[in-house]
Design a protein around this motif. Structure first.
Motif, short mmCIF file in Angstrom:
data_model
loop_
_atom_site.label_atom_id
_atom_site.label_comp_id
_atom_site.label_asym_id
_atom_site.label_seq_id
_atom_site.Cartn_x
_atom_site.Cartn_y
_atom_site.Cartn_z
N ASP A 63 -44.61 94.14 36.72
CA ASP A 63 -45.92 93.93 36.10
C ASP A 63 -45.87 92.63 35.32
OD1 ASP A 63 -48.23 93.89 34.57
OD2 ASP A 63 -47.99 95.93 33.78
N PRO A 64 -46.53 91.57 35.81
CA PRO A 64 -46.46 90.26 35.16
C PRO A 64 -46.88 90.26 33.70
CG PRO A 64 -47.37 90.03 37.35
CD PRO A 64 -47.28 91.50 37.08
N SER A 65 -47.64 91.26 33.27
CA SER A 65 -48.04 91.31 31.87
C SER A 65 -46.92 91.79 30.96
CB SER A 65 -49.26 92.24 31.70
OG SER A 65 -48.91 93.60 31.88
N LYS A 66 -45.82 92.23 31.57
CA LYS A 66 -44.72 92.80 30.79
C LYS A 66 -43.52 91.88 30.64
CE LYS A 66 -46.66 96.81 30.06
NZ LYS A 66 -46.98 97.28 28.70
N GLY A 67 -43.66 90.61 31.02
CA GLY A 67 -42.54 89.72 30.81
C GLY A 67 -42.56 88.46 31.66
N PRO A 68 -41.62 87.56 31.40
CA PRO A 68 -41.65 86.23 32.00
C PRO A 68 -41.12 86.14 33.43
CG PRO A 68 -39.78 86.41 30.53
CD PRO A 68 -40.56 87.69 30.38
N CYS A 69 -40.36 87.14 33.87
CA CYS A 69 -39.77 87.05 35.21
C CYS A 69 -40.75 87.66 36.21
CB CYS A 69 -38.43 87.77 35.26
SG CYS A 69 -37.53 87.52 36.81
N ASN A 70 -41.70 86.85 36.65
CA ASN A 70 -42.74 87.37 37.54
C ASN A 70 -43.19 86.29 38.52
OD1 ASN A 70 -45.27 85.94 36.46
ND2 ASN A 70 -44.45 86.88 34.59
N THR A 71 -43.91 86.72 39.53
CA THR A 71 -44.32 85.80 40.60
C THR A 71 -45.39 84.82 40.16
OG1 THR A 71 -45.91 87.46 41.38
CG2 THR A 71 -43.75 87.42 42.45
N LYS A 72 -46.12 85.13 39.08
CA LYS A 72 -47.21 84.27 38.65
C LYS A 72 -46.73 83.06 37.85
CE LYS A 72 -50.92 87.72 38.53
NZ LYS A 72 -51.96 88.36 37.69
N THR A 73 -45.86 83.28 36.88
CA THR A 73 -45.45 82.18 36.00
C THR A 73 -44.05 81.66 36.27
OG1 THR A 73 -44.64 83.71 34.30
CG2 THR A 73 -46.95 83.01 34.16
N LYS A 74 -43.17 82.50 36.80
CA LYS A 74 -41.80 82.05 37.06
C LYS A 74 -41.28 82.61 38.38
CE LYS A 74 -40.28 81.07 32.36
NZ LYS A 74 -41.46 81.54 31.61
N PRO A 75 -41.85 82.14 39.48
CA PRO A 75 -41.34 82.60 40.78
C PRO A 75 -39.88 82.24 41.00
CG PRO A 75 -42.84 80.72 41.03
CD PRO A 75 -42.96 81.18 39.62
N ARG A 76 -39.40 81.21 40.31
CA ARG A 76 -37.98 80.85 40.45
C ARG A 76 -37.09 81.95 39.88
NH1 ARG A 76 -36.93 75.55 41.79
NH2 ARG A 76 -34.99 75.45 40.60
N CYS A 77 -37.60 82.68 38.90
CA CYS A 77 -36.84 83.81 38.37
C CYS A 77 -36.76 84.92 39.42
CB CYS A 77 -37.48 84.34 37.08
SG CYS A 77 -36.56 85.70 36.33
N ILE A 78 -37.89 85.21 40.04
CA ILE A 78 -37.89 86.23 41.11
C ILE A 78 -36.92 85.83 42.22
CG2 ILE A 78 -39.30 87.37 42.86
CD1 ILE A 78 -39.92 88.29 40.02
N GLY A 109 -37.69 99.65 30.86
CA GLY A 109 -38.26 100.01 32.16
C GLY A 109 -38.98 98.86 32.83
N ASP A 110 -39.26 97.79 32.09
CA ASP A 110 -39.93 96.62 32.64
C ASP A 110 -38.96 95.61 33.24
OD1 ASP A 110 -42.56 97.44 31.89
OD2 ASP A 110 -42.08 96.91 29.82
N ILE A 111 -37.66 95.84 33.08
CA ILE A 111 -36.66 94.96 33.68
C ILE A 111 -36.73 95.10 35.20
CG2 ILE A 111 -34.17 94.54 33.93
CD1 ILE A 111 -33.90 95.57 31.00
N ALA A 112 -36.55 93.99 35.90
CA ALA A 112 -36.61 94.00 37.36
C ALA A 112 -35.79 95.16 37.92
CB ALA A 112 -36.11 92.68 37.92
N THR A 113 -36.37 95.91 38.83
CA THR A 113 -35.74 97.14 39.33
C THR A 113 -34.33 96.91 39.84
OG1 THR A 113 -37.93 97.96 39.95
CG2 THR A 113 -36.04 99.05 40.94
N VAL A 114 -34.09 95.81 40.52
CA VAL A 114 -32.76 95.57 41.09
C VAL A 114 -31.70 95.31 40.02
CG1 VAL A 114 -33.63 94.73 43.30
CG2 VAL A 114 -33.25 93.10 41.42
N LEU A 115 -32.16 95.03 38.80
CA LEU A 115 -31.22 94.79 37.70
C LEU A 115 -31.30 95.89 36.65
CD1 LEU A 115 -31.83 90.96 37.07
CD2 LEU A 115 -30.15 92.03 38.58
N ALA A 116 -31.88 97.02 36.99
CA ALA A 116 -32.14 98.07 36.01
C ALA A 116 -30.87 98.48 35.25
CB ALA A 116 -32.73 99.29 36.72
N SER A 182 -36.64 78.71 35.36
CA SER A 182 -37.77 78.31 34.54
C SER A 182 -38.99 78.16 35.44
CB SER A 182 -37.48 76.99 33.82
OG SER A 182 -38.58 76.61 33.00
N ALA A 183 -40.11 77.85 34.82
CA ALA A 183 -41.30 77.56 35.61
C ALA A 183 -41.19 76.21 36.29
CB ALA A 183 -42.54 77.61 34.72
N ASP A 184 -40.35 75.34 35.75
CA ASP A 184 -40.23 73.96 36.21
C ASP A 184 -38.76 73.60 36.39
OD1 ASP A 184 -40.22 71.19 36.55
OD2 ASP A 184 -41.74 70.83 35.02
#
Length: 215
Positions: A63-78, A109-116, A182-184
């Motif tokens: 859920d992108p509203s729950k943190g910075p590691c998401n496809t919208k703002t930091k796809p490099r994190c994903i 519970g908002d941590i990426a599932t693969v790293l739970a 990062s985003a950049d």
């Protein structure tokens, strides 16, 4: 002896070196700055008896509203998650502690599932420096940790500030460049440069990749 006032010194500099020396700032020269050569990445053999893996702010993937590691703002994190997952699994197999951080407003519970996190894994919640207003230092001390492997996002936030604090406190830092995002890409570049060159932290940091870390 005749006194030299600041304006006299400036006038002298201009007359000798030209106006650019007296007036130029890094902002003036921004587009002329050339990136330095990339730092050397090294093989790392981990002493599992005193090393912990830190997974910083990997919340938001579901859920992108729950943190910075998401496809919208930091796809490099994903994109970094499969490699970080590999590193986490190797750390667990070796017996090295795995410690998490999350950003404000998130839960574990908002941590990426693969790293739970698993039962018993420590999770701290803070801003950019995960040592501030948390028990992270106490946790590491109680586990007799002398070396931390740092991964996370953002590279210029949680990674930079937490790793620098650890290094300046005398800990060894292992920093896999494919585990910080990062985003950049520029942010990742300057963080890598900082830990390769900055006084204090560079002497305590090894830049590497996840595949070059051996437990």
């Amino acid at each position: 002896m005749k006194n030299f006032f600041p304006e006299t010194v400036v006038a002298f500099a201009i007359s000798v070196f030209g106006a650019s020396v007296a007036q130029a700032t890094i902002i003036d020269d921004w587009n002329m700055v050339k990136a330095p050569a990339a730092p050397t990445l090294k093989l790392v053999s981990v002493d599992t008896s005193d090393t912990a893996l830190l997974l910083l702010d990997f919340n938001g993937a579901q859920d992108p509203s729950k943190g910075p590691c998401n496809t919208k703002t930091k796809p490099r994190c994903i994109a970094s998650l499969p490699k970080v997952e590999k590193l986490m699994e190797e750390a667990r197999k070796s017996g090295s502690p795995v410690i998490y951080s999350i950003t404000g407003g998130a839960t574990k519970g908002d941590i990426a599932t693969v790293l739970a996190p698993k039962k018993g894994d420590a999770v701290v919640q803070s801003g950019a420096n995960k040592f501030i207003n948390t028990d992270l230092e106490k946790i590491l001390t109680e586990k007799h940790i002398k070396t931390v492997i740092l991964t996370g996002t953002a590279s210029e936030g949680a990674v930079l500030n937490t790793a620098a604090y650890a290094a300046l406190k005398g800990m060894n830092v292992i920093l896999p460049v494919d585990g910080m995002s990062s985003a950049d890409p520029y942010a990742e570049q300057y963080v890598a440069w900082h830990f390769a060159n900055a006084p204090g932290v560079s002497a305590k940091t090894v830049l590497t990749t996840i595949d070059q870390i051996k437990f």
